[in-house]
Motif scaffolding. Sequence first.
Motif, PDB file in Angstrom:
ATOM      1  N   ALA A 129       0.907  -1.194  -0.088  1.00 38.76           N
ATOM      2  CA  ALA A 129      -0.022   0.089  -0.015  1.00 38.76           C
ATOM      3  C   ALA A 129       0.809   1.439  -0.059  1.00 38.76           C
ATOM      4  O   ALA A 129       0.782   2.310  -0.618  1.00 38.76           O
ATOM      5  N   ILE A 130       1.971   1.199   0.888  1.00 37.52           N
ATOM      6  CA  ILE A 130       2.769   2.435   0.737  1.00 37.52           C
ATOM      7  C   ILE A 130       3.585   2.838  -0.567  1.00 37.52           C
ATOM      8  O   ILE A 130       3.369   3.720  -1.108  1.00 37.52           O
ATOM      9  N   MET A 131       3.693   1.723  -1.260  1.00 37.35           N
ATOM     10  CA  MET A 131       4.247   1.760  -2.415  1.00 37.35           C
ATOM     11  C   MET A 131       3.519   2.238  -3.469  1.00 37.35           C
ATOM     12  O   MET A 131       3.835   3.327  -4.322  1.00 37.35           O
ATOM     13  N   LEU A 132       2.405   1.907  -3.513  1.00 37.40           N
ATOM     14  CA  LEU A 132       1.210   2.270  -4.407  1.00 37.40           C
ATOM     15  C   LEU A 132       1.091   3.818  -4.283  1.00 37.40           C
ATOM     16  O   LEU A 132       1.014   4.551  -5.203  1.00 37.40           O
ATOM     17  N   ALA A 133       1.149   4.145  -2.899  1.00 35.96           N
ATOM     18  CA  ALA A 133       0.795   5.605  -2.686  1.00 35.96           C
ATOM     19  C   ALA A 133       2.088   6.357  -3.222  1.00 35.96           C
ATOM     20  O   ALA A 133       1.764   7.612  -3.655  1.00 35.96           O
ATOM     21  N   ARG A 134       3.224   5.989  -2.927  1.00 39.52           N
ATOM     22  CA  ARG A 134       4.226   6.580  -3.532  1.00 39.52           C
ATOM     23  C   ARG A 134       4.268   6.732  -5.092  1.00 39.52           C
ATOM     24  O   ARG A 134       4.624   7.937  -5.714  1.00 39.52           O
ATOM     25  N   ILE A 135       3.921   5.574  -5.559  1.00 43.00           N
ATOM     26  CA  ILE A 135       3.851   5.824  -7.085  1.00 43.00           C
ATOM     27  C   ILE A 135       2.898   6.764  -7.536  1.00 43.00           C
ATOM     28  O   ILE A 135       2.895   7.491  -8.493  1.00 43.00           O
ATOM     29  N   LYS A 136       1.522   6.823  -6.863  1.00 40.30           N
ATOM     30  CA  LYS A 136       0.542   7.773  -7.047  1.00 40.30           C
ATOM     31  C   LYS A 136       0.912   9.166  -6.670  1.00 40.30           C
ATOM     32  O   LYS A 136       0.242  10.334  -7.131  1.00 40.30           O
ATOM     33  N   GLY A 137       1.690   9.414  -5.928  1.00 39.52           N
ATOM     34  CA  GLY A 137       2.057  10.954  -5.389  1.00 39.52           C
ATOM     35  C   GLY A 137       1.264  11.151  -4.231  1.00 39.52           C
ATOM     36  O   GLY A 137       1.063  12.268  -4.030  1.00 39.52           O
ATOM     37  N   ILE A 138       0.700  10.208  -3.510  1.00 43.63           N
ATOM     38  CA  ILE A 138      -0.126  10.307  -2.374  1.00 43.63           C
ATOM     39  C   ILE A 138       0.753  10.286  -1.039  1.00 43.63           C
ATOM     40  O   ILE A 138       1.504   9.635  -0.677  1.00 43.63           O
ATOM     41  N   ASP A 139       0.317  11.309  -0.199  1.00 48.95           N
ATOM     42  CA  ASP A 139       1.129  11.511   1.083  1.00 48.95           C
ATOM     43  C   ASP A 139       0.112  10.564   1.985  1.00 48.95           C
ATOM     44  O   ASP A 139      -0.848  10.929   2.262  1.00 48.95           O
ATOM     45  N   LEU A 140       0.974   9.457   2.498  1.00 48.33           N
ATOM     46  CA  LEU A 140       0.174   8.428   3.051  1.00 48.33           C
ATOM     47  C   LEU A 140       1.055   8.212   4.701  1.00 48.33           C
ATOM     48  O   LEU A 140       2.023   7.209   4.255  1.00 48.33           O
ATOM     49  N   PRO A 141       0.729   8.831   5.597  1.00 48.56           N
ATOM     50  CA  PRO A 141       1.704   8.432   6.945  1.00 48.56           C
ATOM     51  C   PRO A 141       1.195   6.931   7.343  1.00 48.56           C
ATOM     52  O   PRO A 141       0.187   6.705   6.967  1.00 48.56           O
ATOM     53  N   LEU A 142       2.464   6.364   7.706  1.00 46.50           N
ATOM     54  CA  LEU A 142       2.403   5.140   8.082  1.00 46.50           C
ATOM     55  C   LEU A 142       2.557   5.486   9.836  1.00 46.50           C
ATOM     56  O   LEU A 142       3.443   5.783  10.371  1.00 46.50           O
ATOM     57  N   GLU A 143       1.565   4.888  10.470  1.00 45.04           N
ATOM     58  CA  GLU A 143       1.328   4.821  11.911  1.00 45.04           C
ATOM     59  C   GLU A 143       1.619   3.597  12.634  1.00 45.04           C
ATOM     60  O   GLU A 143       0.985   2.469  11.961  1.00 45.04           O
ATOM     61  N   PRO A 144       2.062   3.464  13.815  1.00 48.57           N
ATOM     62  CA  PRO A 144       2.068   1.957  14.339  1.00 48.57           C
ATOM     63  C   PRO A 144       0.566   1.574  14.904  1.00 48.57           C
ATOM     64  O   PRO A 144      -0.363   2.565  14.978  1.00 48.57           O
ATOM     65  N   ALA A 145       0.370   0.413  14.943  1.00 50.72           N
ATOM     66  CA  ALA A 145      -0.898   0.035  15.522  1.00 50.72           C
ATOM     67  C   ALA A 145      -1.288   0.558  16.935  1.00 50.72           C
ATOM     68  O   ALA A 145      -0.515   0.633  17.792  1.00 50.72           O
ATOM     69  N   PRO A 146      -2.319   1.232  17.001  1.00 49.22           N
ATOM     70  CA  PRO A 146      -2.915   1.825  18.283  1.00 49.22           C
ATOM     71  C   PRO A 146      -2.767   0.642  19.374  1.00 49.22           C
ATOM     72  O   PRO A 146      -3.232  -0.560  19.101  1.00 49.22           O
ATOM     73  N   GLY A 147      -2.306   0.892  20.341  1.00 48.34           N
ATOM     74  CA  GLY A 147      -2.391   0.034  21.642  1.00 48.34           C
ATOM     75  C   GLY A 147      -0.995  -1.125  21.602  1.00 48.34           C
ATOM     76  O   GLY A 147      -0.909  -2.135  22.237  1.00 48.34           O
ATOM     77  N   GLY A 148      -0.434  -0.653  20.213  1.00 49.57           N
ATOM     78  CA  GLY A 148       0.981  -1.351  20.504  1.00 49.57           C
ATOM     79  C   GLY A 148       0.791  -2.902  19.928  1.00 49.57           C
ATOM     80  O   GLY A 148       1.729  -3.735  19.691  1.00 49.57           O
ATOM     81  N   SER A 149      -0.513  -3.061  19.311  1.00 49.84           N
ATOM     82  CA  SER A 149      -0.485  -4.543  18.753  1.00 49.84           C
ATOM     83  C   SER A 149      -1.806  -4.683  17.719  1.00 49.84           C
ATOM     84  O   SER A 149      -2.827  -3.818  17.790  1.00 49.84           O
ATOM     85  N   THR A 150      -1.793  -5.351  16.718  1.00 55.12           N
ATOM     86  CA  THR A 150      -2.894  -5.757  15.845  1.00 55.12           C
ATOM     87  C   THR A 150      -4.251  -6.371  16.507  1.00 55.12           C
ATOM     88  O   THR A 150      -5.195  -6.272  16.131  1.00 55.12           O
ATOM     89  N   HIS A 151      -3.934  -6.788  17.898  1.00 51.16           N
ATOM     90  CA  HIS A 151      -4.895  -7.441  18.736  1.00 51.16           C
ATOM     91  C   HIS A 151      -5.129  -6.733  19.874  1.00 51.16           C
ATOM     92  O   HIS A 151      -6.004  -7.139  20.856  1.00 51.16           O
TER      93      HIS A 151
END
Length: 223
Positions: free
Chosen positions: A15-37
Motif C-alpha cells: 500500500a505504501i509503494m502504491l501511494a508513492r507511485i501515485k504521489g499520495i501522502d500516506l503517513p504510516l502509523e504504528p498499531a494503536p495499543g501496540g498490537s493488531t490485537h
Amino acid sequence: MKLYGALASPYVARAIMLARIKGIDLPLEPAPGGSTHSPEYLAMSPIGKMPVLEADGRFLPESEVICEFLEETGGGKPGLPSDPHERATSRLIARIVDLYVAPQPRKFFQQMNPATRDQEEVDKAAAELDKAFGFLEFFMGAGPFCVGAEPTLGDCAAIPYVVLIQKSVFAAFPELPDPTQGDGRLGTWWKAVQSNDICRESAEEYAEVVENFMKAMRERLKG
C-alpha cells in the motif's frame, strides 16, 4: 488519510509503494495499543491484521481493498493501466502473489535450522516456489514491468514478496536459483524495478527490514 501497521508486513509495503507511485501522502502509523490485537486496533478492524487505512473517519482493512480505494479516490498518477485487459493483468499478478507466492516463505522458515532440516520438505517447498514464480512469468505482460512501461498495482504486490524471498529463502538456501537474477521474464522485470527510483528505494527499504528480521531469527536459532 493515514495507514496503520508496520513496514515489516509485505501488505503494508504494498500500500505504501502504491501511494508513492501515485504521489499520495500516506503517513504510516504504528498499531494503536501496540498490537493488531489490542482493543484500540480491533475497534478499527476486528479482523486484527495489518494494514488498516483511515480515511474521512472511516476504516478499511485488507491491502488489496486499500490499494483499490487509493486508486479510485487518491488522484495523482494512475496505479493501474488504462487498457482494461492490462488492468485485469495487473490485478491478476497481485492475486497470484497473494494465493501462490505468499504461502511459500513460511515453508522454508520451518527448515531454517540446518540441524533439524528435512531436505525432502525443502525440495517440496522449492518445487512449489518455482511453480509460483512460473505463474508470475506466464501472466506478466510485455513489460518491462509486470504490465507495460510503468509500475502498477501488480508490481507493488510482487516487489515486497520477491524481496522477502531473496533475503530469507535464497539467502538461507543458496543452492536454489533466483529467477530475478536470470535472463527470463522475472529477470527483465527485476531490472525494471531497479531502474525506477520509487520501486528501487521501496525495495531497499523493505530489504533492510527483512534483513533485520532474519538476523533476529538466526540469533534465536543459535540460542
